[in-house]
Motif scaffolding. Structure first.
Motif, mmCIF file in Angstrom:
data_model
loop_
_atom_site.group_PDB
_atom_site.id
_atom_site.type_symbol
_atom_site.label_atom_id
_atom_site.label_comp_id
_atom_site.label_asym_id
_atom_site.label_seq_id
_atom_site.Cartn_x
_atom_site.Cartn_y
_atom_site.Cartn_z
ATOM 1 N N ARG A 201 0.830 -1.207 0.000
ATOM 2 C CA ARG A 201 0.000 0.000 0.000
ATOM 3 C C ARG A 201 0.866 1.259 0.000
ATOM 4 O O ARG A 201 0.448 2.301 -0.508
ATOM 5 N N ALA A 202 2.081 1.142 0.553
ATOM 6 C CA ALA A 202 3.002 2.282 0.579
ATOM 7 C C ALA A 202 3.747 2.463 -0.737
ATOM 8 O O ALA A 202 4.557 3.383 -0.862
ATOM 9 N N GLY A 203 3.485 1.575 -1.715
ATOM 10 C CA GLY A 203 4.071 1.741 -3.037
ATOM 11 C C GLY A 203 5.248 0.850 -3.361
ATOM 12 O O GLY A 203 5.825 0.956 -4.444
ATOM 13 N N PHE A 204 5.619 -0.063 -2.443
ATOM 14 C CA PHE A 204 6.734 -0.969 -2.709
ATOM 15 C C PHE A 204 6.266 -2.187 -3.504
ATOM 16 O O PHE A 204 5.118 -2.633 -3.372
ATOM 17 N N ALA A 205 7.163 -2.720 -4.322
ATOM 18 C CA ALA A 205 6.937 -4.016 -4.968
ATOM 19 C C ALA A 205 7.507 -5.083 -4.045
ATOM 20 O O ALA A 205 8.674 -5.016 -3.646
#
Length: 354
Positions: A201-205
């Motif tokens: 959700r924080a944008g990490f893969a």
């Protein structure tokens, strides 16, 4: 010299290092065999393992409470099976027993007492004695009975010795995928699944090692899911764990190498591992120069592991990383610390050979 490497198949954090040790010994011309303690349990006891693993995976509180029951495997091995095994050791001229699971200590001491010149190494993958050693009365300080080998012994700003996962050089920061790897060790224990979802959700893969197919959400986004073959039983299969990526249709094509466990490829390419601080995870971290974002530990021994990794500058507590804004620069700094210390860690296999 012939070495018997003694592991436990329910603790992949010691079983996989045992397989790695046998492999590294073979590379330097030392004969080695791997024996798994569960192979010598009564069939009824062995049959309880899958249900316990599933329960420990689904609720970390159950796993923490279950540590108190660890001593059940330290007694009750089938005598005929143990006697047959010791006869095979004698026929193979085994003169060094490397004990990675403390449940083996009574058998190892018994064999050493009956054969002059046999040595016993209690090889600890954690920074302090784990429950298998303490429940077997082998937490250290047994003069004359065995020699304690500490893989996570601190020395010169790093780790004194290790079992190399691979002889390959670590990837540079620029060669990394930019992905995080989240897992819970061999039993998929701990809080990693919730943290993986939060990181996504924080944008990490994120690459996530699932324990069972129910761990995989319907919508994966940029996340990838992998798993160890759930039917694999190390007390019947001498190889590394079969490992594969879970396709969109749920199918998995399991593969495995002969040099090391296949999941190490993910560790080697990641910018960090998000995991509880098991000894096997820290061994992977050192070999790959990949830092660890440290989650809640599985018991006091893993808590000590976490403190060591933070003190050395090889890892960071999850909450501290969040307070630092989940900075990639912080992870890169930790990577460089490990990279600098990595060459100073001696290979335990090479020490045995020489």
């Amino acid at each position: 010299m012939t070495v018997a490497v003694l592991t436990s198949g329910v603790a992949l954090g010691v079983h996989v290092p045992g397989l790695l040790l046998a492999r590294r010994l073979a590379e330097v011309g030392v004969r080695a065999r791997v024996d798994v303690v569960e192979r010598h349990l009564p069939e009824r006891e062995r049959g309880l393992i899958p249900a316990a693993k599933a329960a420990f995976h689904r609720d970390f509180r159950v796993a923490l409470a279950g540590q108190r029951l660890a001593a059940r495997n330290s007694v009750g091995l089938v005598e005929d099976s143990v006697a047959e095994l010791m006869a095979r050791w004698a026929a193979d001229d085994v003169d060094l027993l490397v004990v990675l699971s403390g449940f083996w200590l009574p058998t190892a001491h018994r064999y050493a007492a009956a054969h002059a010149g046999v040595r016993v190494h209690a090889c600890h993958v954690d920074s302090v004695a784990s429950p298998s050693f303490t429940s077997s009365g082998g937490g250290g300080g047994h003069p004359g009975a065995h020699e304690d080998i500490w893989l996570l012994q601190e020395r010169d700003g790093g780790v004194a010795r290790t079992i190399p996962v691979s002889r390959e050089a670590a990837l540079s920061w620029g060669e990394r995928t930019g992905r995080l790897l989240a897992h819970g060790g061999g039993w998929g224990m701990g809080t990693y699944r919730a943290h993986a979802a939060e990181l996504a959700r924080a944008g990490f893969a994120v690459d996530v090692v699932a324990y069972e197919r129910g761990d995989v959400p319907d919508e994966r986004g940029r996340d990838r899911y992998f798993m160890i073959d759930p039917d694999w039983q190390p007390w019947h299969d001498p190889g590394f764990p079969p490992f594969g990526q879970i396709a969109d249709d749920g199918r998995v094509e399991f593969t495995r190498g002969v040099d090391h466990h296949d999941g190490f490829h993910l560790t080697r390419a990641a910018v960090a591992v998000v995991s509880k601080p098991g000894g096997g995870t820290l061994m992977d971290s050192l070999s790959s120069a990949t830092p660890v974002v440290l989650l809640e530990p599985f018991g006091a021994h893993e808590a000590r592991n976490a403190r060591l990794w933070v003190r050395l500058g090889f890892g960071i507590a999850h909450d501290d990383w969040v307070r630092a804004g989940r900075s990639l620069d912080v992870l890169e700094s930790l990577h460089r610390n490990i990279l600098a210390a990595r060459p100073r860690a001696l290979s335990y296999a090479d020490q045995l050979a020489h």
